[in-house]
Write a protein that holds these residues in place. Structure first.
Motif, mmCIF file in Angstrom:
data_model
loop_
_atom_site.group_PDB
_atom_site.id
_atom_site.type_symbol
_atom_site.label_atom_id
_atom_site.label_comp_id
_atom_site.label_asym_id
_atom_site.label_seq_id
_atom_site.Cartn_x
_atom_site.Cartn_y
_atom_site.Cartn_z
ATOM 1 N N UNK A 1 -2.834 -16.389 -27.869
ATOM 2 C CA UNK A 1 -3.710 -15.175 -27.567
ATOM 3 C C UNK A 1 -5.327 -15.454 -27.443
ATOM 4 N N UNK A 2 -5.433 -16.576 -28.631
ATOM 5 C CA UNK A 2 -6.877 -17.360 -27.844
ATOM 6 C C UNK A 2 -7.625 -17.694 -26.425
ATOM 7 N N UNK A 3 -6.469 -17.749 -25.530
ATOM 8 C CA UNK A 3 -6.113 -18.920 -24.686
ATOM 9 C C UNK A 3 -6.750 -18.062 -23.505
ATOM 10 N N UNK B 1 -12.181 -22.671 -19.373
ATOM 11 C CA UNK B 1 -12.405 -23.045 -18.067
ATOM 12 C C UNK B 1 -11.944 -23.432 -16.728
ATOM 13 N N UNK B 2 -11.674 -23.297 -15.800
ATOM 14 C CA UNK B 2 -11.589 -24.328 -14.809
ATOM 15 C C UNK B 2 -11.462 -24.590 -13.250
ATOM 16 N N UNK C 1 -11.499 -19.771 -13.414
ATOM 17 C CA UNK C 1 -10.544 -19.680 -13.906
ATOM 18 C C UNK C 1 -9.812 -20.132 -14.895
ATOM 19 N N UNK C 2 -9.296 -19.703 -15.244
ATOM 20 C CA UNK C 2 -9.026 -19.857 -17.125
ATOM 21 C C UNK C 2 -7.680 -20.785 -17.530
ATOM 22 N N UNK C 3 -7.648 -21.533 -18.090
ATOM 23 C CA UNK C 3 -6.511 -22.792 -18.184
ATOM 24 C C UNK C 3 -6.449 -22.302 -19.452
ATOM 25 N N UNK D 1 -6.235 -14.911 -14.154
ATOM 26 C CA UNK D 1 -7.546 -14.710 -15.009
ATOM 27 C C UNK D 1 -9.204 -15.426 -14.526
ATOM 28 N N UNK D 2 -9.668 -14.761 -13.936
ATOM 29 C CA UNK D 2 -10.558 -15.068 -13.073
ATOM 30 C C UNK D 2 -12.330 -14.319 -14.793
ATOM 31 N N UNK D 3 -13.177 -15.504 -14.536
ATOM 32 C CA UNK D 3 -14.458 -14.930 -15.128
ATOM 33 C C UNK D 3 -15.745 -14.673 -13.689
#
Length: 484
Positions: A374-376, A387-388, A416-418, A428-430
């Motif tokens: 969940x924390x990812x 962040x990636x 994106x997320x890592x 999953x985008x920032x």
């Protein structure tokens, strides 16, 4: 010329003429003309049905002309010319078969995936040597069909980039091997302490001769647990259709596992078929539920009890025609607790590619296999998600994002997320300082609330779904409760 040579020449001529007439006879007596005629009739019937619904003389005249064109058609041999110049005639019978996908165009041909004899117009000889008996996704033949080197190039096996080797990686997946089910069951029965990986990549738990060391539970364990789902030859829980490896996920099926497409050679009432001749990576939860959430498995008796509301789940509507309340009713078995995001999204929106398809390592439990917590996505009380930044087109996330037509295209510099275990999540985008997830089935955009700055008081060291369920839970019995 000697008399003996004359005799040999005469025999050779007779032999060639005989072969010619046999070929002509086979060509003329084959059923391909019948199949094409049935296809023409099906098109005419559909158009005639539409004729009663149209408004205006112009539309009616157009349909009448189409009907006339089909009525005047005569059966002819159909050929597909491949990029390497070779010819296939499969569509002579399978005239109405659907285009598989944009990445599997019809000019790839049929035998590259299905095997068989591409030039034959006789049903028996044309189908000889087909991979998996018509189901090329079966795990036993997947390296020949989905993975094999072909006229169109290397497919899903033996490539330089890991992400392109789905067939190789799948041999290590828990869904393919059921190794976790075998290992953890043996562990809970005290047979292997600590738990052990009993399988090698490519082996399946269903083929283990004595999974319980000849205990009395062994036959029930084989029948009720190991010989179903993604492995070839197993019957899906409560259903008559078989599961066929890659097809179990990537070929969408309805509740009766019957075909509803345009290929008239496939009987419409016979089970064991997908809805159409198509592959997809946009897999809704209703497809996953054909194996998962089907009922209760009792480890100590090795019995399986189908859920009492299974008929409703099997007839659940498509994602674009259901409400959130409907999903609450259909996603999980009665009594299970889940978070709202687990219902809003589909299974594939949380479970990562490596979790579902394998990563080259053999694991003995689902927990060891999981790549995401969940924390990812939501962070914790002490940290933000990882962040990636995309800086290179060789990035694995770039390749993963391009296979889904509903993903916003990745651009250089996108963040994106890592996950904490190092797997990139391109969906999953920032964006403008906020995290968003895009649903894989239709591209729907969801905002991801963050723990930092909220009222959440989680323990950063406790990140299992059960930990989060203590506060953020809903169920069929209380669908409106739980934190956001």
């Amino acid at each position: 010329m000697s008399k003996r040579l004359h005799i040999l020449l005469g025999l050779a001529i007779i032999f060639c003429v005989t072969l010619f007439f046999l070929a002509v006879r086979s060509y003329g007596s084959s059923s391909w003309q019948t199949w094409q005629t049935k296809y023409f009739e099906a098109q005419i019937a559909e158009l005639q049905g539409n004729l009663t619904k149209v408004q205006g003389e112009e539309q009616a005249a157009k349909l009448k002309q189409e009907i006339k064109d089909w009525q005047e058609k005569k059966p002819t041999v159909q050929e597909i010319r491949l990029a390497n110049g070779s010819i296939e005639r499969c569509t002579t019978c399978h005239l109405g078969t659907e285009e598989i996908s944009k990445s599997h165009p019809s000019d790839m041909g049929c035998t590259v995936c299905h095997g068989g004899n591409a030039l034959s117009l006789d049903e028996k000889t044309a189908h000889e040597g087909m991979y998996g008996g018509g189901h090329p996704g079966q795990l036993e033949v997947a390296r020949l069909s989905c993975g094999g080197n072909s006229a169109v190039g290397q497919c899903h096996s033996g490539n330089k980039n890991e992400i392109d080797n789905q067939v190789d990686l799948m041999t290590t997946s828990l869904m393919a091997s059921k190794g976790g089910e075998l290992s953890m069951s043996r562990y809970m029965y005290g047979l292997d302490i600590p738990p052990k990986v009993l399988l090698k990549p490519g082996e399946t738990a269903a083929k283990v001769q004595a999974p319980f060391d000849h205990r009395v539970e062994e036959s029930k364990f084989q029948q009720n647990c190991l010989t179903s789902c993604h492995q070839a030859g197993g019957n899906l829980p409560g259903q008559q259709a078989q599961a066929n490896g890659c097809e179990s996920c990537h070929v969408l099926s309805n509740s009766t596992h019957t075909y509803v497409g345009q290929d008239v050679t496939i009987p419409k009432q016979k089970p064991d078929y997908g809805i159409s001749h198509k592959l997809t990576v946009q897999i809704p939860y209703t497809q996953c539920n054909q194996c998962h959430n089907q009922g209760e498995a009792k480890l100590y008796t090795m019995d399986f009890t189908p859920r009492f509301d299974l008929n409703r789940v099997k007839s659940s509507p498509s994602p674009d025609k259901e409400s959130l309340e409907t999903r609450w009713q259909n996603v999980y078995s009665p009594g299970l607790v889940f978070t709202k995001c687990e219902v809003n999204l589909d299974c594939v929106d949380c479970h990562t590619r490596k979790e579902a398809m394998g990563d080259g390592e053999m694991y003995f439990s689902e927990w060891k296999t999981l790549k995401i917590q969940c924390q990812d996505c939501h962070g914790s009380t002490v940290s933000q998600p990882i962040e990636w930044k995309i800086t290179d087109k060789s990035d694995m996330a770039w390749a993963e994002a391009r296979i889904n037509p509903d993903f916003p295209p990745l651009k250089m510099g996108d963040v994106i997320l890592k996950t904490a275990k190092g797997e990139e999540l391109p969906y999953v985008r920032l964006e403008n300082g906020k995290w968003f997830s895009y649903r894989k089935t239709n591209g729907e955009k969801f905002s991801i609330p963050q723990v930092i700055g909220s009222k959440c008081r989680q323990d950063p060291a406790k990140q299992s779904s059960d930990d989060c369920h203590k506060c953020h839970d809903v169920s069929k019995d209380k669908p409106s409760s739980g934190g956001e």
